[in-house]
Design a protein around this motif. Structure first.
Motif, PDB file in Angstrom:
ATOM      1  N   THR A  93       0.831  -1.162  -0.035  1.00  0.00           N
ATOM      2  CA  THR A  93       0.056  -0.066  -0.187  1.00  0.00           C
ATOM      3  C   THR A  93       0.844   1.282   0.043  1.00  0.00           C
ATOM      4  O   THR A  93       0.713   2.087  -0.928  1.00  0.00           O
ATOM      5  N   VAL A  94       1.732   1.193   0.861  1.00  0.00           N
ATOM      6  CA  VAL A  94       3.005   2.447   0.864  1.00  0.00           C
ATOM      7  C   VAL A  94       3.536   2.609  -0.413  1.00  0.00           C
ATOM      8  O   VAL A  94       3.666   3.645  -0.881  1.00  0.00           O
ATOM      9  N   GLY A  95       4.164   1.456  -0.911  1.00  0.00           N
ATOM     10  CA  GLY A  95       4.876   1.329  -1.859  1.00  0.00           C
ATOM     11  C   GLY A  95       4.147   1.885  -3.329  1.00  0.00           C
ATOM     12  O   GLY A  95       4.874   2.480  -4.054  1.00  0.00           O
ATOM     13  N   MET A  96       2.918   1.335  -3.309  1.00  0.00           N
ATOM     14  CA  MET A  96       2.330   1.968  -4.467  1.00  0.00           C
ATOM     15  C   MET A  96       2.094   3.408  -4.452  1.00  0.00           C
ATOM     16  O   MET A  96       2.151   3.944  -5.542  1.00  0.00           O
ATOM     17  N   PHE A  97       1.706   3.934  -3.473  1.00  0.00           N
ATOM     18  CA  PHE A  97       1.642   5.372  -3.513  1.00  0.00           C
ATOM     19  C   PHE A  97       2.862   6.210  -3.463  1.00  0.00           C
ATOM     20  O   PHE A  97       2.933   7.100  -4.486  1.00  0.00           O
ATOM     21  N   LEU A  98       3.911   5.516  -3.023  1.00  0.00           N
ATOM     22  CA  LEU A  98       5.309   6.244  -3.140  1.00  0.00           C
ATOM     23  C   LEU A  98       5.900   5.913  -4.588  1.00  0.00           C
ATOM     24  O   LEU A  98       6.298   6.893  -5.307  1.00  0.00           O
ATOM     25  N   GLY A  99       5.455   4.857  -5.017  1.00  0.00           N
ATOM     26  CA  GLY A  99       5.736   4.698  -6.670  1.00  0.00           C
ATOM     27  C   GLY A  99       5.189   5.495  -7.439  1.00  0.00           C
ATOM     28  O   GLY A  99       5.690   5.887  -8.513  1.00  0.00           O
ATOM     29  N   ALA A 100       3.848   5.710  -7.268  1.00  0.00           N
ATOM     30  CA  ALA A 100       3.108   6.460  -8.338  1.00  0.00           C
ATOM     31  C   ALA A 100       3.585   7.849  -8.130  1.00  0.00           C
ATOM     32  O   ALA A 100       3.785   8.602  -9.105  1.00  0.00           O
ATOM     33  N   SER A 101       3.951   8.572  -6.897  1.00  0.00           N
ATOM     34  CA  SER A 101       4.295   9.752  -6.499  1.00  0.00           C
ATOM     35  C   SER A 101       5.644   9.943  -7.302  1.00  0.00           C
ATOM     36  O   SER A 101       5.818  11.053  -7.838  1.00  0.00           O
ATOM     37  N   GLY A 102       6.516   9.001  -7.317  1.00  0.00           N
ATOM     38  CA  GLY A 102       7.804   8.640  -7.880  1.00  0.00           C
ATOM     39  C   GLY A 102       7.549   8.913  -9.404  1.00  0.00           C
ATOM     40  O   GLY A 102       8.253   9.677 -10.247  1.00  0.00           O
ATOM     41  N   TYR A 103       6.748   8.279 -10.129  1.00  0.00           N
ATOM     42  CA  TYR A 103       6.207   8.194 -11.386  1.00  0.00           C
ATOM     43  C   TYR A 103       6.027   9.654 -12.016  1.00  0.00           C
ATOM     44  O   TYR A 103       6.471  10.160 -12.878  1.00  0.00           O
ATOM     45  N   PHE A 104       5.263  10.417 -10.995  1.00  0.00           N
ATOM     46  CA  PHE A 104       4.827  11.855 -11.560  1.00  0.00           C
ATOM     47  C   PHE A 104       6.020  12.912 -11.141  1.00  0.00           C
ATOM     48  O   PHE A 104       6.187  13.618 -12.248  1.00  0.00           O
TER      49      PHE A 104
END
Length: 177
Positions: free
Chosen positions: A49-60
Protein backbone atom coordinates in the motif's frame (compact mmCIF):
# COMPACT_ATOMS: atom_id res chain seq x y z
CA UNK A 1 6.79 13.76 -34.67
CA UNK A 2 8.47 15.54 -31.77
CA UNK A 3 10.00 13.14 -29.18
CA UNK A 4 8.20 14.85 -26.31
CA UNK A 5 4.84 14.47 -28.08
CA UNK A 6 5.67 10.81 -28.63
CA UNK A 7 6.35 10.42 -24.91
CA UNK A 8 3.07 12.10 -24.07
CA UNK A 9 1.20 9.72 -26.40
CA UNK A 10 2.97 6.70 -24.86
CA UNK A 11 2.06 7.95 -21.38
CA UNK A 12 -1.58 8.61 -22.29
CA UNK A 13 -2.20 5.35 -24.14
CA UNK A 14 -0.08 3.23 -21.80
CA UNK A 15 -1.46 4.89 -18.68
CA UNK A 16 -5.05 4.38 -19.78
CA UNK A 17 -4.27 0.75 -20.61
CA UNK A 18 -2.76 0.19 -17.14
CA UNK A 19 -5.69 1.84 -15.39
CA UNK A 20 -8.22 -0.09 -17.49
CA UNK A 21 -6.53 -3.38 -16.68
CA UNK A 22 -6.67 -2.52 -12.98
CA UNK A 23 -10.37 -1.65 -13.18
CA UNK A 24 -11.54 -4.40 -15.53
CA UNK A 25 -9.66 -7.23 -13.81
CA UNK A 26 -11.58 -7.07 -10.53
CA UNK A 27 -14.85 -6.12 -12.26
CA UNK A 28 -14.79 -9.11 -14.59
CA UNK A 29 -13.50 -11.66 -12.09
CA UNK A 30 -15.05 -11.95 -8.64
CA UNK A 31 -12.38 -12.74 -6.08
CA UNK A 32 -9.62 -11.29 -8.24
CA UNK A 33 -8.10 -9.36 -5.34
CA UNK A 34 -7.44 -12.55 -3.41
CA UNK A 35 -5.92 -14.26 -6.43
CA UNK A 36 -3.67 -11.30 -7.19
CA UNK A 37 -2.00 -11.30 -3.79
CA UNK A 38 -0.49 -14.57 -4.95
CA UNK A 39 0.38 -15.83 -1.50
CA UNK A 40 2.02 -12.63 -0.27
CA UNK A 41 1.77 -12.87 3.56
CA UNK A 42 -0.63 -10.49 5.29
CA UNK A 43 2.19 -8.96 7.33
CA UNK A 44 3.92 -7.78 4.13
CA UNK A 45 0.86 -6.37 2.36
CA UNK A 46 0.93 -2.95 4.07
CA UNK A 47 4.32 -2.37 2.42
CA UNK A 48 2.53 -2.66 -0.92
CA UNK A 49 0.00 0.00 0.00
CA UNK A 50 2.75 2.42 0.96
CA UNK A 51 4.93 1.31 -1.96
CA UNK A 52 2.18 1.88 -4.52
CA UNK A 53 1.57 5.43 -3.33
CA UNK A 54 5.29 6.21 -3.20
CA UNK A 55 5.87 4.57 -6.59
CA UNK A 56 3.00 6.51 -8.18
CA UNK A 57 4.29 9.76 -6.66
CA UNK A 58 7.74 8.94 -7.98
CA UNK A 59 6.31 8.27 -11.44
CA UNK A 60 4.74 11.73 -11.48
CA UNK A 61 8.01 13.31 -10.29
CA UNK A 62 10.21 11.90 -13.05
CA UNK A 63 7.48 12.34 -15.65
CA UNK A 64 7.26 16.02 -14.69
CA UNK A 65 11.01 16.42 -15.23
CA UNK A 66 10.93 14.70 -18.61
CA UNK A 67 7.83 16.46 -19.94
CA UNK A 68 8.33 19.96 -18.54
CA UNK A 69 11.99 20.47 -17.69
CA UNK A 70 14.13 18.46 -20.11
CA UNK A 71 14.52 19.70 -23.69
CA UNK A 72 14.47 16.75 -26.10
CA UNK A 73 16.70 18.55 -28.61
CA UNK A 74 19.60 18.94 -26.19
CA UNK A 75 19.11 15.93 -23.92
CA UNK A 76 21.79 13.26 -24.07
CA UNK A 77 21.99 10.14 -21.95
CA UNK A 78 25.56 9.06 -21.22
CA UNK A 79 26.63 11.30 -24.09
CA UNK A 80 25.32 8.70 -26.49
CA UNK A 81 21.54 8.29 -26.43
CA UNK A 82 18.85 10.79 -27.33
CA UNK A 83 15.58 11.64 -25.59
CA UNK A 84 14.03 8.76 -27.55
CA UNK A 85 15.53 6.37 -24.98
CA UNK A 86 12.99 7.66 -22.45
CA UNK A 87 10.17 6.86 -24.89
CA UNK A 88 11.40 3.28 -25.24
CA UNK A 89 11.74 2.89 -21.46
CA UNK A 90 8.24 4.23 -20.80
CA UNK A 91 6.80 1.81 -23.38
CA UNK A 92 8.76 -1.04 -21.74
CA UNK A 93 7.25 -0.08 -18.38
CA UNK A 94 3.66 0.67 -19.38
CA UNK A 95 2.90 -2.15 -21.84
CA UNK A 96 3.89 -5.00 -19.49
CA UNK A 97 2.26 -3.14 -16.59
CA UNK A 98 -1.03 -3.19 -18.52
CA UNK A 99 -0.61 -6.91 -19.19
CA UNK A 100 0.31 -7.93 -15.63
CA UNK A 101 -3.18 -8.19 -14.16
CA UNK A 102 -4.81 -10.09 -17.05
CA UNK A 103 -1.82 -12.46 -17.25
CA UNK A 104 -1.76 -13.02 -13.49
CA UNK A 105 -5.47 -13.73 -13.33
CA UNK A 106 -5.21 -16.10 -16.28
CA UNK A 107 -2.28 -17.91 -14.65
CA UNK A 108 -4.20 -18.20 -11.36
CA UNK A 109 -7.35 -19.48 -13.07
CA UNK A 110 -5.68 -21.74 -15.63
CA UNK A 111 -2.41 -22.78 -13.99
CA UNK A 112 0.46 -23.67 -16.26
CA UNK A 113 4.22 -23.31 -15.97
CA UNK A 114 4.28 -21.32 -19.23
CA UNK A 115 1.82 -18.73 -17.89
CA UNK A 116 3.68 -18.52 -14.59
CA UNK A 117 6.92 -17.76 -16.44
CA UNK A 118 5.14 -15.26 -18.66
CA UNK A 119 3.91 -13.36 -15.58
CA UNK A 120 7.42 -13.42 -14.12
CA UNK A 121 8.94 -12.22 -17.39
CA UNK A 122 6.34 -9.46 -17.52
CA UNK A 123 7.30 -8.13 -14.07
CA UNK A 124 11.02 -8.57 -14.70
CA UNK A 125 10.64 -6.50 -17.88
CA UNK A 126 9.02 -3.68 -15.92
CA UNK A 127 11.76 -3.92 -13.29
CA UNK A 128 14.55 -3.85 -15.89
CA UNK A 129 12.98 -0.87 -17.66
CA UNK A 130 12.53 0.92 -14.30
CA UNK A 131 16.21 0.40 -13.51
CA UNK A 132 17.04 1.55 -17.04
CA UNK A 133 15.04 4.71 -16.42
CA UNK A 134 16.89 5.35 -13.17
CA UNK A 135 20.22 4.89 -14.97
CA UNK A 136 19.09 7.21 -17.80
CA UNK A 137 18.09 9.89 -15.30
CA UNK A 138 21.45 9.53 -13.55
CA UNK A 139 23.28 9.85 -16.87
CA UNK A 140 21.16 12.54 -18.57
CA UNK A 141 22.53 15.96 -19.47
CA UNK A 142 21.55 18.68 -18.95
CA UNK A 143 20.32 18.28 -15.38
CA UNK A 144 18.61 21.62 -15.08
CA UNK A 145 16.91 22.81 -13.09
CA UNK A 146 18.84 20.90 -10.47
CA UNK A 147 15.88 20.62 -8.04
CA UNK A 148 13.67 19.04 -10.74
CA UNK A 149 16.40 16.58 -11.70
CA UNK A 150 16.95 15.59 -8.06
CA UNK A 151 13.20 15.19 -7.59
CA UNK A 152 13.12 12.96 -10.68
CA UNK A 153 15.94 10.82 -9.26
CA UNK A 154 14.21 10.42 -5.90
CA UNK A 155 10.98 9.60 -7.73
CA UNK A 156 12.71 7.01 -9.87
CA UNK A 157 14.23 5.36 -6.79
CA UNK A 158 10.79 5.19 -5.15
CA UNK A 159 9.34 3.75 -8.36
CA UNK A 160 12.12 1.13 -8.45
CA UNK A 161 11.41 0.12 -4.86
CA UNK A 162 7.91 -0.85 -5.99
CA UNK A 163 8.66 -2.35 -9.40
CA UNK A 164 11.95 -4.08 -8.60
CA UNK A 165 11.80 -5.04 -4.92
CA UNK A 166 8.10 -5.48 -4.16
CA UNK A 167 6.89 -6.66 -7.57
CA UNK A 168 9.73 -8.42 -9.39
CA UNK A 169 11.34 -10.00 -6.33
CA UNK A 170 8.88 -10.31 -3.43
CA UNK A 171 5.60 -10.80 -5.32
CA UNK A 172 7.19 -13.14 -7.88
CA UNK A 173 8.60 -15.33 -5.09
CA UNK A 174 5.14 -15.74 -3.52
CA UNK A 175 3.02 -16.12 -6.67
CA UNK A 176 2.48 -19.82 -7.13
CA UNK A 177 0.11 -21.72 -9.38
Amino acid sequence: MDKKKQLLIIILIGGVAVLLSYVLGPLTRPGAAGLLWGGVPHRIRPFYTVGMFLGASGYFAFTYFLLFRLAPDTARVAGRFSFGLFNALYAAILLPSALWMPLSLLAAEQPSPALLWLVRLDLWTVAAASLGLLWALLAVEPRQPRWAHRLALVGSILFCLQTVILDAIVWVSFFKI
